[in-house]
Design a protein around this motif. Sequence first.
Motif, PDB file in Angstrom:
ATOM      1  N   ALA A   1       4.385   3.782  -0.563  1.00  0.00           N
ATOM      2  CA  ALA A   1       4.533   2.515   0.154  1.00  0.00           C
ATOM      3  C   ALA A   1       4.915   2.776   1.597  1.00  0.00           C
ATOM      4  CB  ALA A   1       5.598   1.644  -0.522  1.00  0.00           C
TER       5      ALA A   1
ATOM      6  N   ALA B   1       6.643  -0.041  -3.847  1.00  0.00           N
ATOM      7  CA  ALA B   1       6.228  -1.043  -2.866  1.00  0.00           C
ATOM      8  C   ALA B   1       7.391  -1.393  -1.955  1.00  0.00           C
ATOM      9  CB  ALA B   1       5.721  -2.301  -3.577  1.00  0.00           C
TER      10      ALA B   1
ATOM     11  N   ALA C   1       4.132  -4.051  -6.882  1.00  0.00           N
ATOM     12  CA  ALA C   1       3.601  -4.642  -5.654  1.00  0.00           C
ATOM     13  C   ALA C   1       4.490  -5.770  -5.169  1.00  0.00           C
ATOM     14  CB  ALA C   1       2.186  -5.160  -5.895  1.00  0.00           C
TER      15      ALA C   1
END
Length: 244
Positions: free
Chosen positions: A118, A167, A221
């Motif tokens: 990420a 994420a 996510a």
Amino acid sequence: NWSPNPNGEVFALAAYTDDMSDTVYVGGAFQSIGSTAVPWFAGVSRSSYGGAVTWNPGANNIVRAIAIYGNKILSGGDFIMMGGQSRWRFAASNVVPTGVTAAVVAGFNPNPNGSVRAIVTDASHTYLGGAFSSAGGAMKYHVARLSSAGVFDASFDAAVEGDKVNALNICNDKLLLAGKFNRILGNDRFDLAAIELSNLQIDSSLPTIDPGALEGPEALALACPAGGFAVGGSFSSFLSLFDF
């Protein structure tokens, strides 16, 4: 009808939100896009049906994260080379190619010792998340920070305990983290957390993910729609309801 046809999994996409570039940046586990051999990382035209390859930074392994930072394309993943130069799992490449080969930008070289999954930026910093335990020669578990010039920031430590950060996002001056972890900054936080960037303290108003909701739950996510945030992953419930 846009159909670039990579021949393997795609893990990351990025594009400028205005019309300054026709290019969509694509990272993943593919070896070609359409009929063009361009492994792991490429820029493809969004105005052509087949997504013609227009940019090739030269990654040597999987790319899992991409972020646009001014005139630079930041990438993270499993690679150890980019554009013929040593770049362990994170690199910055020039957005303006020479032909279709993109030059690696000097600096931006923290050398994390595990996969980068990420990347998120603001005006002052770049944040990396992943499955590493060191960066910049210092112990940094799963999150690291660079200055806007790409210099590793040893003073920042999110003190993540667990397996990885999958994420990152920035919402309302808070750094949101999602992944597979159980503590942040000394506080119990299962797979989802927020750090106040103004004082680098945990935001206790954010929910955590129920560790008993599903065997092996994992947040994968994050997004920040207006007025809140969204999280996706292999979980089935939160521990609380919330406003953000």
